[in-house]
Design a protein around this motif. Structure first.
Motif, PDB file in Angstrom:
ATOM      1  N   VAL A   1      -1.453   3.697  -2.530  1.00 45.20           N
ATOM      2  CA  VAL A   1      -0.164   3.268  -3.061  1.00 45.20           C
ATOM      3  C   VAL A   1      -0.394   2.153  -4.083  1.00 45.20           C
ATOM      4  CG1 VAL A   1       1.998   2.133  -2.458  1.00 45.20           C
ATOM      5  CG2 VAL A   1       1.056   3.897  -0.955  1.00 45.20           C
ATOM      6  N   LYS A   2      -1.272   1.241  -3.726  1.00 46.68           N
ATOM      7  CA  LYS A   2      -1.541   0.071  -4.576  1.00 46.68           C
ATOM      8  C   LYS A   2      -1.971   0.483  -5.983  1.00 46.68           C
ATOM      9  CE  LYS A   2      -5.430  -2.193  -3.724  1.00 46.68           C
ATOM     10  NZ  LYS A   2      -6.333  -2.116  -4.865  1.00 46.68           N
ATOM     11  N   ASP A   3      -2.991   1.338  -6.061  1.00 39.72           N
ATOM     12  CA  ASP A   3      -3.514   1.717  -7.374  1.00 39.72           C
ATOM     13  C   ASP A   3      -2.505   2.521  -8.180  1.00 39.72           C
ATOM     14  OD1 ASP A   3      -5.579   0.863  -5.744  1.00 39.72           O
ATOM     15  OD2 ASP A   3      -7.084   1.958  -6.893  1.00 39.72           O
TER      16      ASP A   3
ATOM     17  N   GLU B   1      -4.422 -11.168  -6.621  1.00 40.83           N
ATOM     18  CA  GLU B   1      -3.183 -11.168  -7.402  1.00 40.83           C
ATOM     19  C   GLU B   1      -2.596  -9.773  -7.476  1.00 40.83           C
ATOM     20  OE1 GLU B   1      -2.654 -12.854 -11.404  1.00 40.83           O
ATOM     21  OE2 GLU B   1      -4.075 -14.387 -10.752  1.00 40.83           O
ATOM     22  N   GLU B   2      -3.470  -8.782  -7.610  1.00 38.95           N
ATOM     23  CA  GLU B   2      -3.003  -7.409  -7.685  1.00 38.95           C
ATOM     24  C   GLU B   2      -2.242  -7.040  -6.422  1.00 38.95           C
ATOM     25  OE1 GLU B   2      -6.025  -4.434  -7.567  1.00 38.95           O
ATOM     26  OE2 GLU B   2      -4.705  -2.853  -8.315  1.00 38.95           O
ATOM     27  N   LYS B   3      -2.817  -7.433  -5.285  1.00 42.07           N
ATOM     28  CA  LYS B   3      -2.202  -7.111  -4.009  1.00 42.07           C
ATOM     29  C   LYS B   3      -0.825  -7.765  -3.893  1.00 42.07           C
ATOM     30  CE  LYS B   3      -3.347  -6.978   0.771  1.00 42.07           C
ATOM     31  NZ  LYS B   3      -3.760  -7.876   1.805  1.00 42.07           N
ATOM     32  N   GLU B   4      -0.755  -9.015  -4.282  1.00 43.10           N
ATOM     33  CA  GLU B   4       0.530  -9.726  -4.220  1.00 43.10           C
ATOM     34  C   GLU B   4       1.554  -9.054  -5.120  1.00 43.10           C
ATOM     35  OE1 GLU B   4      -0.413 -13.729  -5.246  1.00 43.10           O
ATOM     36  OE2 GLU B   4      -1.405 -14.107  -3.322  1.00 43.10           O
ATOM     37  N   PHE B   5       1.089  -8.699  -6.310  1.00 46.92           N
ATOM     38  CA  PHE B   5       1.953  -8.047  -7.295  1.00 46.92           C
ATOM     39  C   PHE B   5       2.533  -6.756  -6.726  1.00 46.92           C
ATOM     40  CE2 PHE B   5       2.200  -4.879 -10.734  1.00 46.92           C
ATOM     41  CZ  PHE B   5       3.065  -5.513 -11.610  1.00 46.92           C
ATOM     42  N   VAL B   6       1.652  -5.954  -6.104  1.00 45.85           N
ATOM     43  CA  VAL B   6       2.091  -4.662  -5.568  1.00 45.85           C
ATOM     44  C   VAL B   6       2.995  -4.859  -4.360  1.00 45.85           C
ATOM     45  CG1 VAL B   6       1.303  -2.564  -4.418  1.00 45.85           C
ATOM     46  CG2 VAL B   6       0.122  -3.370  -6.447  1.00 45.85           C
ATOM     47  N   GLU B   7       2.619  -5.798  -3.505  1.00 45.05           N
ATOM     48  CA  GLU B   7       3.419  -5.998  -2.295  1.00 45.05           C
ATOM     49  C   GLU B   7       4.847  -6.427  -2.607  1.00 45.05           C
ATOM     50  OE1 GLU B   7       0.882  -8.395   0.106  1.00 45.05           O
ATOM     51  OE2 GLU B   7       0.152  -6.658   1.234  1.00 45.05           O
TER      52      GLU B   7
ATOM     53  N   ALA C   1       2.772   2.428   5.736  1.00 43.15           N
ATOM     54  CA  ALA C   1       2.119   1.601   6.751  1.00 43.15           C
ATOM     55  C   ALA C   1       1.115   0.658   6.104  1.00 43.15           C
ATOM     56  CB  ALA C   1       1.428   2.485   7.780  1.00 43.15           C
ATOM     57  N   GLY C   2       0.888   0.810   4.832  1.00 41.82           N
ATOM     58  CA  GLY C   2      -0.061  -0.075   4.160  1.00 41.82           C
ATOM     59  C   GLY C   2      -0.261   0.374   2.735  1.00 41.82           C
ATOM     60  N   ILE C   3      -0.434  -0.573   1.831  1.00 38.85           N
ATOM     61  CA  ILE C   3      -0.549  -0.193   0.426  1.00 38.85           C
ATOM     62  C   ILE C   3      -1.913   0.401   0.112  1.00 38.85           C
ATOM     63  CG2 ILE C   3       1.179  -1.829  -0.391  1.00 38.85           C
ATOM     64  CD1 ILE C   3      -1.084  -3.674  -1.250  1.00 38.85           C
TER      65      ILE C   3
ATOM     66  N   SER D   1      -0.180  10.234  -1.079  1.00 40.00           N
ATOM     67  CA  SER D   1       0.196  11.563  -0.588  1.00 40.00           C
ATOM     68  C   SER D   1       0.693  11.519   0.854  1.00 40.00           C
ATOM     69  CB  SER D   1      -1.002  12.512  -0.687  1.00 40.00           C
ATOM     70  OG  SER D   1      -2.112  11.969  -0.013  1.00 40.00           O
ATOM     71  N   SER D   2       0.413  10.421   1.584  1.00 38.15           N
ATOM     72  CA  SER D   2       0.860  10.358   2.977  1.00 38.15           C
ATOM     73  C   SER D   2       2.327   9.935   3.073  1.00 38.15           C
ATOM     74  CB  SER D   2      -0.022   9.384   3.769  1.00 38.15           C
ATOM     75  OG  SER D   2       0.165   8.059   3.318  1.00 38.15           O
ATOM     76  N   LEU D   3       2.937   9.611   1.932  1.00 39.01           N
ATOM     77  CA  LEU D   3       4.326   9.170   1.946  1.00 39.01           C
ATOM     78  C   LEU D   3       5.285  10.353   1.811  1.00 39.01           C
ATOM     79  CD1 LEU D   3       2.971   6.455   1.575  1.00 39.01           C
ATOM     80  CD2 LEU D   3       4.531   5.947  -0.283  1.00 39.01           C
TER      81      LEU D   3
END
Lengths: 320, 493
Positions: free
Chosen positions: B346-348, B368-374, B385-387, B392-394
């Protein structure tokens, strides 16, 4: 219930991720242990350093190949690129260009040949397999034309160029040091920089990456240029070691490079892979060659064993 | 053939997908099966055709308890399932596709083309289909491929045909032909299960409707005894008074101006203005050229003539990269092919458009990327359930939110949304509408291409109707009616 399910998915993901990461490493350790048990000379530092030096040529080519394969492509021209850039470097050293300059020129030559592959594939819309198959024979042909089929020798006693393939630094062969540095740089480029992220994105879904604003043509062209440059670097080491540029150098090297990448767990379908895996893959192939030699296995059987190892690696990878 | 499914239950791991479902199918009826994504429709049909085995409950065919071992056995016994995503061999001919795996051959293994042709001809004639047998599958439109698929089921003398979203990719004319064929089949006492999200179709073609929700069949009614609101209520389990958010009608300045855009034969002389803070609907029949216009503006397929002005200045968009740099985002109609990298986390998928936000000279700052995505995941309430999980699991709705998050993260001032709620369940649809409203209120200019008429009317401030590559009319919120849109969309005045 939903969260419980996704938690299970997550756990499975993590486990398969772990397999992917550790699988090749475990295989390498097991392989080294087996060879050591059968012939304890294998584990001698001198032999190990020798092994690392032998591996460096294939490892360098395979590092570049990793980028190419992650985009979903393939580069069959690496062996010919190696030969052509080596011949040109040797040629200009022989006419008196300073070795350091010649090395830089050789690397740029490799990058240029790679770029031609990239442009053929992106602008010319030729399938990577076909495009690099064609340039493979073109570059080889040009090498033969340039060298008139004879090895180029007589670079004089230039220390810098000799050191490149034959020198030692703190007791470590210089090619091994070059390979380590190249690995470090490419690892960062692939896994820590936006360029690497774009490389993966193109392999994962090129159209989606393109629509997200990634200049996929440019990234791919650069990826092939990297592959060309790494082949040239490997060629320089080989030329320095042999003290001559052979027109047939690097023949069939693309196969060992592809094998190292695949054994290392990078998917030929693109979008997935790790350069650490490629390093381990190259070490596995090197250990096999070195170990089988130590054990006195005929080179005919060695080929069979190598093929079997590739099949096992791919089968294990599919299980995950 | 009469089919009865009794108290079917089925769990996949810890996930109880079906919790005791009843469904009867009478000969010659069209039975609509409705429900949100994940309600269990496909699983139920897969149990009937033997792909899955139920945990409990029974299947009765003509009163006799039956259990098909696999879809092939079901097919041989006259129960065929036409999936939404058809499996075809694009480079083989229509005839080869129809007889794939069951070619007629003589005792030497020689394929008997003549006999196969004769049989195929019989079926085509029955259905009124006119497609040459020797054309390769890929030269056919999706609609024609669907017809071949239906014809194929009749080769086996199908008595029950299950169709999953058959009209999702069809043009209007093809839908008419499909319906004609369905009526033809009804006369032959073939029963059909018709799975669709499109209400208009359900009311036009079906005899009875069964609504499923969360693995339970909520109700079965004759179509004429129910209505749109009741079905939606049953599907989501609550009232939907404010299904479409209250739209404010405050538009700002013109941000995008398109003049005389032309790309023959797809579209010609397209001109319109888009204001900040407005949602501009693009309506029209499938194949009218709406998607092509958007792809032209975004630089995917360059246009031949015309100009685009951004904030009054002429801009040059040659590739999507140029469009993204100018602050334009594009949610494509097919998120799996063009919107997402399915195997990627999801993140990428979200961060792909916004590297500048968390990188320096090409170096990615992963924290920073993680914070941005979250932040984006939270803002769009993406359920994951996690970024780090693959996108495809969504569910479909959450995947669509990921695509939206990507463009919001890119800071797009202009958003082109092509069928933003296709394949998205009712609950998530609402969330997407609310998000569009929120974005518009912040001044984002939105173009929404949609084939869903209620959606176009419920969400747009203004609607442009496209007919055969030209804009055939503009409707403001006050004069928006389904009739007006349909008249313009079909070339009327």
């Amino acid at each position: 219930m939903e969260t419980k399910n996704t938690a299970i998915i997550k756990k499975k993901e993590r486990r398969s991720e772990l397999y992917r990461k550790l699988g090749p490493l475990v295989a390498l350790i097991v392989l080294m242990a087996i060879v050591t048990i059968m012939n304890v000379n294998f584990i001698q530092p001198a032999n190990l350093l020798n092994l690392l030096r032998q591996v460096s040529v294939n490892a360098l080519i395979a590092f570049g190949m990793t980028f190419v394969i992650i985009t979903g492509g393939i580069d069959l021209s690496v062996g010919s690129t190696l030969a052509l850039s080596s011949a040109l470097t040797a040629g200009i050293i022989a006419v008196g260009v300073p070795p350091v300059l010649a090395i830089a020129a050789g690397l740029l030559m490799g990058a240029f040949l790679g770029m031609i592959n990239g442009l053929l594939i992106t602008k010319g819309n030729v399938a990577p397999f076909i495009g690099t198959l064609a340039t493979m024979t073109i570059y080889r042909g040009l090498t033969l034309v340039y060298t008139q089929g004879n090895p180029i020798t007589g670079f004089g006693g230039g220390f810098a160029f000799q050191f490149f393939g034959r020198g030692y630094l703190f007791g470590i062969p210089f090619p091994v040091i070059i390979t380590t540095i190249a690995f470090g740089i490419l690892f960062i480029v692939l896994h820590k920089m936006t360029f690497g992220r774009k490389t993966f994105a193109i392999g994962g879904n090129e159209q989606a990456a393109y629509i997200a604003g990634i200049k996929s043509d440019r990234v791919k062209t650069m990826v092939y240029a990297i592959s060309g440059m790494m082949s040239a670097l490997a060629g320089l080491i080989l030329t320095s070691r042999l003290n001559s540029a052979q027109p047939t150098a690097g023949t069939a090297y693309e196969l060992d490079a592809i094998a190292a990448v695949v054994i290392g767990g990078t998917s030929l379908a693109g979008g997935k892979g790790r350069i650490v895996g490629t390093l381990i893959g190259a070490l596995i192939i090197g250990t096999l060659n070195n170990g089988l030699n130590l054990l006195g296995v005929s080179s005919f059987y060695q080929q069979v064993v190598r093929g079997v190892v590739i099949i096992i690696a791919v089968l294990l990878d599919r299980k995950k | 053939m009469q089919v009865e499914l009794r108290e079917i239950t089925k769990a996949f791991g810890a996930n109880q997908v079906l919790k005791g479902v009843n469904l009867t199918l009478e000969p010659g009826e069209v039975h609509a099966l409705m429900g949100e994504n994940g309600a269990g429709k496909s699983t139920l049909m897969n149990i009937l055709t033997g792909l899955h085995k139920q945990d409990d409950g029974t299947v009765h065919i003509n009163g006799k308890q039956t259990q098909y071992a696999n879809p092939k056995e079901a097919e041989e016994n006259g129960v065929s399932f036409i999936h939404q995503e058809m499996i075809t061999w694009p480079d083989m001919t229509v005839l080869e596709n129809m007889f794939m795996g069951k070619e007629k051959k003589n005792k030497f293994g020689w394929v008997q083309t003549k006999e196969m042709k004769k049989e195929a001809e019989r079926v085509f004639e029955e259905l009124g289909i006119d497609i040459a047998f020797d054309r390769t599958m890929k030269t056919l439109s999706v609609g024609q491929q669907q017809l071949v698929e239906i014809a194929k089921t009749l080769l086996n003398d199908a008595e029950v045909i299950i169709m999953d979203e058959p009209t999702a990719a069809l043009t209007d004319r093809e839908i008419r032909l499909l319906f004609k064929i369905i009526r033809q089949l009804q006369k032959k006492d073939v029963s059909l299960v018709y799975i669709s999200h499109r209400m208009e179709e359900i009311f036009e073609i079906s005899n009875r409707v069964t609504v499923m929700r969360d693995g339970v069949s909520i109700s079965t009614k004759a179509t004429k005894d129910t209505n749109y609101d009741e079905i939606v209520r049953q599907m989501v389990g609550r009232d939907l008074e404010d299904y479409y958010p209250e739209m404010t009608n405050e538009k700002g300045d013109v941000v995008l101006e398109v003049n005389h855009l032309t790309h023959l034969p797809h579209y010609e002389n397209i001109s319109f203005k888009l204001h900040s803070g407005e949602i501009l609907g693009f309506s029209g029949l499938m194949g009218a050229g709406r998607t092509e216009i958007m792809r032209g503006i975004f630089g995917i397929d360059p246009f031949e003539d015309g100009e685009i002005l951004l904030d009054g200045e002429r801009i040059d968009i040659k590739t999507p990269h140029d469009a993204v740099k100018k602050g334009i985002g594009f949610l494509t109609e097919n998120r799996k092919e063009e919107g997402l990298i399915l195997d990627f986390p999801v993140k990428d998928n979200i961060s792909i458009t916004a590297f500048e936000e968390f990188s320096n000279n090409g170096w990615i700052d992963t924290k920073e990327e993680k914070e941005f995505v979250e932040l984006l995941v939270k803002r769009l309430t993406v359920k994951t359930a996690g970024i780090d999980l693959p996108v495809s699991s969504l569910s479909g709705g959450n995947q669509q939110k990921v695509v939206l998050a990507k463009w919001i993260g890119a800071g797009s001032r202009i958003l082109i949304l092509d069928e933003p709620t296709r394949g998205v369940d009712v609950g998530a649809k609402r969330e997407i509408y609310n998000l569009m409203k929120e974005l518009a209120e912040r001044g984002v200019a939105i173009i929404m291409v949609s084939s869903d008429l209620p959606e176009v009317m419920g969400v747009s401030n203004r609607v442009l109707v496209v007919h055969e590559g030209s804009i055939s009319g503009e409707l403001n919120q006050n004069d928006l009616t389904e009739e007006r849109i349909m008249t313009l969309a079909t070339g009327g005045k």
